[in-house]
Design a protein around this motif. Structure first.
Motif, PDB file in Angstrom:
ATOM      1  N   HIS A  20      81.448  60.945  44.777  1.00 49.09           N
ATOM      2  CA  HIS A  20      82.019  60.368  43.552  1.00 49.09           C
ATOM      3  C   HIS A  20      83.483  60.812  43.412  1.00 49.09           C
ATOM      4  O   HIS A  20      83.789  61.997  43.511  1.00 49.09           O
ATOM      5  CB  HIS A  20      81.207  60.810  42.329  1.00 49.09           C
ATOM      6  CG  HIS A  20      79.855  60.170  42.286  1.00 49.09           C
ATOM      7  ND1 HIS A  20      78.688  60.868  42.043  1.00 49.09           N
ATOM      8  CD2 HIS A  20      79.487  58.874  42.472  1.00 49.09           C
ATOM      9  CE1 HIS A  20      77.667  60.010  42.078  1.00 49.09           C
ATOM     10  NE2 HIS A  20      78.123  58.808  42.335  1.00 49.09           N
ATOM     11  N   GLU A  23      84.694  63.736  40.978  1.00 45.10           N
ATOM     12  CA  GLU A  23      84.020  65.033  41.094  1.00 45.10           C
ATOM     13  C   GLU A  23      84.682  65.828  42.224  1.00 45.10           C
ATOM     14  O   GLU A  23      84.243  65.794  43.366  1.00 45.10           O
ATOM     15  CB  GLU A  23      82.528  64.824  41.368  1.00 45.10           C
ATOM     16  CG  GLU A  23      81.824  64.076  40.239  1.00 45.10           C
ATOM     17  CD  GLU A  23      80.360  63.772  40.532  1.00 45.10           C
ATOM     18  OE1 GLU A  23      79.830  64.282  41.529  1.00 45.10           O
ATOM     19  OE2 GLU A  23      79.773  63.007  39.758  1.00 45.10           O
ATOM     20  N   ARG A  59      85.188  57.337  39.432  1.00 44.14           N
ATOM     21  CA  ARG A  59      83.891  57.603  40.066  1.00 44.14           C
ATOM     22  C   ARG A  59      83.677  56.708  41.292  1.00 44.14           C
ATOM     23  O   ARG A  59      83.210  57.144  42.320  1.00 44.14           O
ATOM     24  CB  ARG A  59      82.786  57.383  39.033  1.00 44.14           C
ATOM     25  CG  ARG A  59      81.371  57.741  39.502  1.00 44.14           C
ATOM     26  CD  ARG A  59      80.411  57.628  38.317  1.00 44.14           C
ATOM     27  NE  ARG A  59      79.012  57.774  38.706  1.00 44.14           N
ATOM     28  CZ  ARG A  59      78.358  58.933  38.801  1.00 44.14           C
ATOM     29  NH1 ARG A  59      78.990  60.075  38.580  1.00 44.14           N
ATOM     30  NH2 ARG A  59      77.090  58.977  39.119  1.00 44.14           N
ATOM     31  N   HIS A  99      77.952  67.522  44.214  1.00 39.78           N
ATOM     32  CA  HIS A  99      78.293  66.734  43.031  1.00 39.78           C
ATOM     33  C   HIS A  99      78.583  67.673  41.861  1.00 39.78           C
ATOM     34  O   HIS A  99      78.461  68.887  41.990  1.00 39.78           O
ATOM     35  CB  HIS A  99      77.113  65.834  42.649  1.00 39.78           C
ATOM     36  CG  HIS A  99      76.880  64.705  43.603  1.00 39.78           C
ATOM     37  ND1 HIS A  99      77.369  63.439  43.399  1.00 39.78           N
ATOM     38  CD2 HIS A  99      76.202  64.658  44.774  1.00 39.78           C
ATOM     39  CE1 HIS A  99      77.004  62.656  44.394  1.00 39.78           C
ATOM     40  NE2 HIS A  99      76.293  63.372  45.252  1.00 39.78           N
ATOM     41  N   SER A 100      78.917  67.081  40.702  1.00 42.25           N
ATOM     42  CA  SER A 100      79.069  67.854  39.475  1.00 42.25           C
ATOM     43  C   SER A 100      78.649  66.978  38.303  1.00 42.25           C
ATOM     44  O   SER A 100      78.491  65.768  38.448  1.00 42.25           O
ATOM     45  CB  SER A 100      80.515  68.331  39.322  1.00 42.25           C
ATOM     46  OG  SER A 100      81.419  67.269  39.527  1.00 42.25           O
TER      47      SER A 100
HETATM   48 ZN   LIG Z   1      78.225  62.831  41.656  1.00 42.77          ZN
END
Ligand SMILES: [Zn+2]
Length: 269
Positions: A20, A23, A59, A99-100
């Protein structure tokens, strides 16, 4: 997609950041690894996935990359082509994907119930919890490759980037790419997502509930324009935040047991 390699030979291990574009933590971890360039015992493929979305600080450009696997090499959508390319790169590898979130500061893993590899590695990493998302992972990378997916912390935070760097080192040690003491195996609480927690269109949202902390029946877990939402039955909030998703606060989960020492113990909830 940026692809680099540490060590010689055909890699069977990969580390992936930037699925993404908003992130940055996983990208920081991959860049840190490449700069540090440690001596590896097994070759490691280092990938920054969605460079175009990262450059646009968004994103995704055309479609959420982690919802369109296995992708399509002939698609008009950038992320659908990228999904197919990334799967090809990860073939034959065990991988870490970072990810975050907008909901939780500590790292946790998101797994498929059949993910033997991910389950075996989780207890060697500095995680707070493991989330079985089996009912909600259509189109996600973990359904299509041997990938351990980690939410490293709060999106855009320095802490998430530091966590990602630490988790990358722990992962590479656990799979035998880095020398070093394997972290002691810990027991991790295992949650399973059971349903989405919807939110109606409104101006103002609140989530007084704390992720991974049990909400009792009758307890207020969220608010919509000041109106309190009360739980009908107990649940564990996971990935819940006021503004993280458009139509949901997040998920309700049940605590199903503990993961650690290579076995899952059931525990009454
Ligand atoms: Zn993510």
């Amino acid at each position: 997609m940026r692809i680099e390699q540490l060590g010689d030979g055909e890699p069977e291990i990969a580390v992936v950041g930037g699925i993404h574009g908003d992130e940055p933590c996983g990208v920081r971890a991959v860049e840190h690894l490449l700069e540090a360039a440690p001596e590896v015992k097994r070759p490691v493929k280092c990938i920054v996935a969605n460079e175009e979305a990262l450059a646009a600080e968004t994103r995704y450009l055309d479609a959420d990359l982690n919802r369109v696997f296995p992708g399509d090499p002939d698609s008009d959508a950038h992320e659908k082509r990228l999904a197919a390319e990334l799967l090809t790169e990860l073939k034959g590898c065990v991988s870490l994907s970072m990810h975050s979130t907008q909901s939780y500061t500590e790292p946790f893993a998101v797994i498929d119930e059949n993910a033997t590899f991910a389950k075996s590695v989780c207890p060697s990493l500095s995680l707070d919890a493991v989330v079985d998302a089996s009912d909600f992972i259509d189109g996600r990378l973990i359904r299509h490759a041997e990938v351990l997916e980690i939410e490293c912390g709060y999106q855009g935070s320095e802490q998430a980037a530091e966590n990602a760097i630490t988790l990358t080192e722990e992962f590479l040690t656990a799979v035998g790419a880095l020398d070093g003491e394997r972290s002691p195996t810990r027991e991790l609480p295992l949650y399973r997502l059971t349903r989405l927690v919807p939110k109606e269109a409104a101006d103002d949202y609140g989530v007084p509930a704390t992720n991974f902390e049990r909400v009792a029946a009758g307890e207020t877990y969220a608010s919509i324009d000041g109106e309190e939402l009360v739980a009908n039955e107990p649940f564990y909030p996971v990935l819940m935040s006021p503004y993280g998703y458009e139509n949901e606060f997040g998920y309700a989960a049940e605590l199903v047991g503990k993961l650690g020492s290579g076995r899952v113990e059931s525990e009454a909830t």
